[in-house]
Design a protein around this motif. Structure first.
Motif, PDB file in Angstrom:
ATOM      1  N   PHE A  86      22.226  13.432 -23.030  1.00  0.00           N
ATOM      2  CA  PHE A  86      23.404  11.286 -23.120  1.00  0.00           C
ATOM      3  C   PHE A  86      22.722  10.733 -24.140  1.00  0.00           C
ATOM      4  N   PRO A 101      19.803   6.305 -19.335  1.00  0.00           N
ATOM      5  CA  PRO A 101      18.578   6.675 -17.798  1.00  0.00           C
ATOM      6  C   PRO A 101      18.151   7.593 -17.708  1.00  0.00           C
ATOM      7  N   THR A 102      19.015   9.203 -18.148  1.00  0.00           N
ATOM      8  CA  THR A 102      18.042   9.919 -18.314  1.00  0.00           C
ATOM      9  C   THR A 102      17.168  10.057 -19.268  1.00  0.00           C
ATOM     10  N   HIS A 151      21.766  15.773 -14.636  1.00  0.00           N
ATOM     11  CA  HIS A 151      22.070  14.485 -13.204  1.00  0.00           C
ATOM     12  C   HIS A 151      22.994  15.427 -12.984  1.00  0.00           C
ATOM     13  N   ALA A 177      29.468   6.543 -19.747  1.00  0.00           N
ATOM     14  CA  ALA A 177      29.482   7.723 -20.458  1.00  0.00           C
ATOM     15  C   ALA A 177      30.629   9.053 -20.464  1.00  0.00           C
ATOM     16  N   SER A 185      29.820  11.831 -15.985  1.00  0.00           N
ATOM     17  CA  SER A 185      28.790  11.453 -15.861  1.00  0.00           C
ATOM     18  C   SER A 185      28.719  10.404 -14.983  1.00  0.00           C
ATOM     19  N   ALA A 186      27.489  10.355 -14.433  1.00  0.00           N
ATOM     20  CA  ALA A 186      27.694   9.667 -12.808  1.00  0.00           C
ATOM     21  C   ALA A 186      27.974   7.887 -12.826  1.00  0.00           C
ATOM     22  N   SER A 187      28.189   8.010 -14.322  1.00  0.00           N
ATOM     23  CA  SER A 187      28.610   5.742 -14.260  1.00  0.00           C
ATOM     24  C   SER A 187      30.688   6.450 -14.211  1.00  0.00           C
ATOM     25  N   GLY A 200      27.331   7.952 -23.630  1.00  0.00           N
ATOM     26  CA  GLY A 200      25.502   7.414 -22.508  1.00  0.00           C
ATOM     27  C   GLY A 200      25.918   5.673 -22.269  1.00  0.00           C
ATOM     28  N   THR A 201      25.112   5.465 -21.047  1.00  0.00           N
ATOM     29  CA  THR A 201      24.770   4.468 -20.744  1.00  0.00           C
ATOM     30  C   THR A 201      24.096   3.427 -21.732  1.00  0.00           C
ATOM     31  N   GLN A 203      22.318   3.518 -13.798  1.00  0.00           N
ATOM     32  CA  GLN A 203      22.024   3.190 -13.344  1.00  0.00           C
ATOM     33  C   GLN A 203      20.641   2.582 -13.170  1.00  0.00           C
TER      34      GLN A 203
END
Ligand code: MLT
Length: 334
Positions: free
Chosen positions: A48, A53-54, A104, A168, A172-174, A196-197, A215
């Motif tokens: 990302f 955050p990553t 992640h 993202a 992705s986590a978001s 990416g965030t 995150q």
């Protein structure tokens, strides 16, 4: 020039093969002897954009790992497609320990979301160990109308056709948190993908997008600085770094619960001796007080030593691939 006899050609070809093997060993990061590893800098791929955050988690652990290993862990941001571009590059790297991937929860969701995935998260990698599990926060641009999480839910349900949500990329986590949220609210808003965030946060603070789920390693600073409006945290209990932020369950949305686990990986054929060296260095980094303090300030914490192992990491990855495969396959998160 007199033509070389067959014996000379064979000797020449053998020498050439030997030279190419030596060059291959050198080109792959300074030598192929696992017992002497590491002899050169190590590239850590973050799938990302920088500043997200990553990237933040990676740089936190890269410093003490570099110290422990005696070489530099050099972070390379290879973003795009919800982290699958960077993960694909890592899978195809030389299996010599000089390319490591930090990824992640997206490692477990990609198989259910991408038909043409360039890698298999299980067979193309060896896990090195888990790193941290990060809570997520639902945040909005500072002038977004709703004041409380309940108001936010009602507003989004009533204005879904005009509200925009940053994420993202698929998987992705978001994106996952956003899917869980939309599932719970029963609406679909306009999703705005970023690499990416990190860059998504820039546009959220600038008011170009309405909200996102991201995150705490990326949002805690902006929340405490008042740069964004914060509605809820996606963990069962409130977190120490943001004590006034209610949980999604307190706001009537207990199903919107997700935390983002991170782990390190190497290409599947990497020698076990090299993996052990990396796992040992990771465990030293996670016990480093500066890392513990940095993570605490950003709402998270290192995993325990028994979680920072290939075995624990492999077990979680397998369980999460099955879990998210069911959720996404059932259309709840897809
Ligand atoms: C990032 O580092 O940009 C995030 O992890 C992206 C995401 O997974 O939402």
């Amino acid at each position: 020039m007199t033509p070389a006899g067959p014996r000379k050609v064979a000797a020449y070809l053998a020498a050439l093969a030997g030279l190419s093997l030596t060059l291959a060993a050198c080109s792959s990061g300074g030598g192929g002897d696992p017992a002497a590893y590491p002899e050169d800098d190590i590239e850590v791929i973050v799938p990302f954009s920088a500043g997200g955050p990553t990237d933040t988690v990676t740089r936190m652990v890269a410093e003490p790992m570099s110290e422990e290993l005696g070489v530099q862990l050099v972070v390379q941001n290879v973003d795009g497609a919800g982290g699958t571009v960077g993960a694909g590059q890592a899978a195809a790297a030389d299996p010599d320990g000089y390319t490591v991937l930090m990824h992640h929860i997206g490692m477990s969701t990609a198989p259910a979301l991408y038909d043409d995935l360039a890698y298999d998260p299980v067979t193309d990698f060896k896990p090195v160990g888990l790193v941290t599990e990060v809570p997520m926060t639902i945040i909005a641009r500072s002038d977004f109308e709703p004041e409380t999480f309940e108001d936010f839910v009602t507003y989004v349900q009533e204005n879904a056709d005009t509200v925009t949500m940053a994420h993202a990329g698929d998987g992705s986590a978001s994106n996952l948190c956003g899917l869980l949220l939309m599932d719970a609210l029963g609406v679909q808003v306009t999703a705005v993908p970023y690499d990416g965030t990190g860059p998504a946060m820039t546009e959220l603070v600038g008011g170009q997008v309405d909200f996102m789920c991201d995150q705490t390693t990326n949002t805690t600073g902006q929340i405490t600085a008042g740069e964004v409006k914060a509605y809820a945290v996606t963990t069962p209990e409130r977190i120490e770094a943001l004590p006034d932020l209610p949980t999604t369950a307190e706001g009537g949305q207990p199903d919107v619960e997700v935390s983002v686990w991170h782990g390190l990986y190497v290409p599947a054929e990497t020698p076990d001796e090299v993996v052990s060296t990396l796992t040992d260095a990771l465990q030293v980094a996670l016990a480093d007080q500066a890392v513990i303090d940095q993570m605490a300030d950003l709402g998270t914490a290192p995993v325990s030593e028994d979680q920072a192992t290939p075995e624990a990491h492999a077990a979680l990855l397998e369980e999460q691939i099955a879990t998210w495969g069911e959720i996404i396959g059932a259309g709840q998160g897809g």
